[in-house]
Design a protein around this motif. Structure first.
Motif, PDB file in Angstrom:
ATOM      1  N   THR A   1       0.739  -1.563   0.524  1.00  0.00           N
ATOM      2  CA  THR A   1      -0.080   0.062  -0.118  1.00  0.00           C
ATOM      3  C   THR A   1       0.786   1.344  -0.263  1.00  0.00           C
ATOM      4  O   THR A   1       1.032   2.677  -0.385  1.00  0.00           O
ATOM      5  N   LEU A   2       2.130   1.291   1.301  1.00  0.00           N
ATOM      6  CA  LEU A   2       3.286   2.639   0.583  1.00  0.00           C
ATOM      7  C   LEU A   2       3.497   2.601  -0.492  1.00  0.00           C
ATOM      8  O   LEU A   2       3.390   3.793  -0.841  1.00  0.00           O
TER       9      LEU A   2
ATOM     10  N   ALA B   1       1.352  19.863   2.387  1.00  0.00           N
ATOM     11  CA  ALA B   1       1.273  19.340   0.489  1.00  0.00           C
ATOM     12  C   ALA B   1       0.573  17.912   0.716  1.00  0.00           C
ATOM     13  O   ALA B   1       0.125  18.419   0.209  1.00  0.00           O
ATOM     14  N   LEU B   2       0.676  17.010   1.725  1.00  0.00           N
ATOM     15  CA  LEU B   2      -0.178  15.574   1.441  1.00  0.00           C
ATOM     16  C   LEU B   2      -1.395  16.715   1.694  1.00  0.00           C
ATOM     17  O   LEU B   2      -2.617  15.853   1.065  1.00  0.00           O
ATOM     18  N   ARG B   3      -1.511  17.612   2.444  1.00  0.00           N
ATOM     19  CA  ARG B   3      -3.288  17.819   2.958  1.00  0.00           C
ATOM     20  C   ARG B   3      -3.908  18.603   1.718  1.00  0.00           C
ATOM     21  O   ARG B   3      -5.433  17.797   1.088  1.00  0.00           O
TER      22      ARG B   3
ATOM     23  N   SER C   1      -8.185  11.694  -2.003  1.00  0.00           N
ATOM     24  CA  SER C   1      -6.600  10.532  -1.925  1.00  0.00           C
ATOM     25  C   SER C   1      -6.317  10.817  -0.058  1.00  0.00           C
ATOM     26  O   SER C   1      -5.216  11.263  -0.282  1.00  0.00           O
ATOM     27  N   ALA C   2      -7.516  10.911   0.168  1.00  0.00           N
ATOM     28  CA  ALA C   2      -7.249  10.992   2.036  1.00  0.00           C
ATOM     29  C   ALA C   2      -6.283   9.919   2.661  1.00  0.00           C
ATOM     30  O   ALA C   2      -5.777  10.058   3.613  1.00  0.00           O
ATOM     31  N   ASP C   3      -6.348   9.271   2.199  1.00  0.00           N
ATOM     32  CA  ASP C   3      -6.035   8.013   2.994  1.00  0.00           C
ATOM     33  C   ASP C   3      -4.021   8.035   2.759  1.00  0.00           C
ATOM     34  O   ASP C   3      -3.470   7.114   3.240  1.00  0.00           O
TER      35      ASP C   3
ATOM     36  N   ALA D   1      -2.062   7.637   5.835  1.00  0.00           N
ATOM     37  CA  ALA D   1      -0.971   6.634   6.456  1.00  0.00           C
ATOM     38  C   ALA D   1       0.464   7.543   6.838  1.00  0.00           C
ATOM     39  O   ALA D   1       1.173   7.215   7.040  1.00  0.00           O
ATOM     40  N   TYR D   2       0.450   8.801   5.650  1.00  0.00           N
ATOM     41  CA  TYR D   2       1.391   9.535   6.259  1.00  0.00           C
ATOM     42  C   TYR D   2       1.810   9.710   7.433  1.00  0.00           C
ATOM     43  O   TYR D   2       2.498   9.505   8.309  1.00  0.00           O
ATOM     44  N   LEU D   3       0.738  10.815   7.821  1.00  0.00           N
ATOM     45  CA  LEU D   3       0.748  11.270   9.872  1.00  0.00           C
ATOM     46  C   LEU D   3       0.508  10.229  10.488  1.00  0.00           C
ATOM     47  O   LEU D   3       1.113  10.084  11.745  1.00  0.00           O
ATOM     48  N   ALA D   4       0.173   8.721  10.212  1.00  0.00           N
ATOM     49  CA  ALA D   4       0.087   7.328  10.891  1.00  0.00           C
ATOM     50  C   ALA D   4       1.535   6.854  11.475  1.00  0.00           C
ATOM     51  O   ALA D   4       1.960   7.251  12.120  1.00  0.00           O
ATOM     52  N   MET D   5       2.327   6.684  10.125  1.00  0.00           N
ATOM     53  CA  MET D   5       3.418   6.408  10.174  1.00  0.00           C
ATOM     54  C   MET D   5       4.653   7.294  10.685  1.00  0.00           C
ATOM     55  O   MET D   5       5.604   6.694  11.139  1.00  0.00           O
TER      56      MET D   5
END
Length: 307
Positions: A190-191, A248-250, A258-260, A264-268
């Motif tokens: 997934t990553l 940037a990802l927000r 593509s909120a996933d 994933a970035y925030l959680a990891m």
């Protein structure tokens, strides 16, 4: 039952990617595959490719003819299948019955044991394509094996015959064992897919060419030296870069739905920072800085934790 390598009649229930490959590996070790169950057209083609000449039979016929039954079915189907065959008296005394589920140990095979059979759990720690190239991957593969102590050598011997390495997993630890494998292998896919998506969206034509060398080196370093291999802005305590990534990802999530990727970035990143701080790779001040960098600007300003 005495194990005589090369002389077991083996039946494969489930000609999916795992069952067909393991059946081919056991056949290559000298065992005779007496039958395989295959319902879909895809599984029939796979059986024909990897197990040529092996008859496609009903499940009941396979159990009746086999000294070793290999159950390669989805986890959620395993219990009902075993119980159903037990209810009709299909299991035989002295019969070896092995399943390939990572989640379950041998308790799920209780009907087999009740009938005098020998329950084994043999889970390959490998991802399969269902093609012949998988056979070469077994050489570097480990199997999570579980069995009663007296029967453990049988499970280990079968794995060794396939060219793989048996690793004993306690019955009570099977779910955690499987969670560890799924967390690493499945989430890695997934990553990589998420990173490839971002690169493709900004015009990088060959994301695999960009990511491949980096990811192979990172994986090899992590397997060799563990968390000491950690690099990057989180490990450096570079809060400004992490904040820029998150911002940037927000925007990317809003533009592409593509909120996933953001999640994933925030959680990891949060998990990486916590582990780095625990290992004293990050100071307490740097850890707090990374935590703040992962929050939206309005929440960071007020000190409110992000959702």
């Amino acid at each position: 039952m005495a194990i005589k390598p090369g002389r077991l009649g083996i039946g494969i229930i489930g000609a999916g990617k795992v069952g067909a490959v393991l059946g081919a590996a056991l056949r290559g070790a000298g065992h005779a595959v007496v039958g395989v169950s295959a319902v879909s057209e895809e599984s029939r083609e796979r059986a024909e490719l990897l197990l040529p000449g092996v008859p496609v039979l009903d499940v009941a016929d396979i159990v009746e003819r086999s000294e070793l039954v290999l159950l390669a079915v989805p986890d959620d189907a395993l219990s009902d299948l075993v119980a159903g065959l037990g209810a009709v008296g299909a299991w035989q005394g002295g019969q070896l019955v092995a399943h390939t589920s990572g989640r379950f140990g041998t308790a799920v095979l209780a009907p087999v044991k009740a009938a005098g059979g020998i329950p084994l759990a043999l889970h390959p720690a490998m991802t399969f394509t269902g093609m012949s190239l998988d056979l070469t991957r077994l050489v570097d593969c480990s199997f999570g094996v579980s069995a009663e102590p007296a029967m453990l050598p049988i499970a280990q011997a079968l794995v060794v015959e396939m060219g793989a390495e048996p690793v004993v997993i306690a019955e009570a630890d099977r779910v955690l064992y499987h969670a560890a494998l799924a967390h690493s292998a499945n989430h890695m896919v997934t990553l990589v897919a998420q990173a490839g998506q971002i690169l493709a969206d900004i015009g990088v034509e060959s994301s695999g060419q960009v990511l491949g060398p980096l990811l192979r080196a990172a994986l090899e370093n992590a397997l060799t030296t563990g968390e000491a291999a950690l690099t990057g802005p989180v490990a450096r305590g570079d809060a400004g870069t992490v904040a820029a990534h998150a911002s940037a990802l927000r925007e990317y999530a809003l533009d592409t739905s593509s909120a996933d990727v953001l999640d994933a970035y925030l959680a990891m990143s949060a998990s990486t920072a916590a582990r780095a701080a625990k290992r004293r790779m990050l100071s307490a001040e740097a850890y707090l800085g990374i935590q703040a960098a992962l929050m939206p600007d309005d929440e960071a300003d007020t000190g409110v934790a992000g959702s």
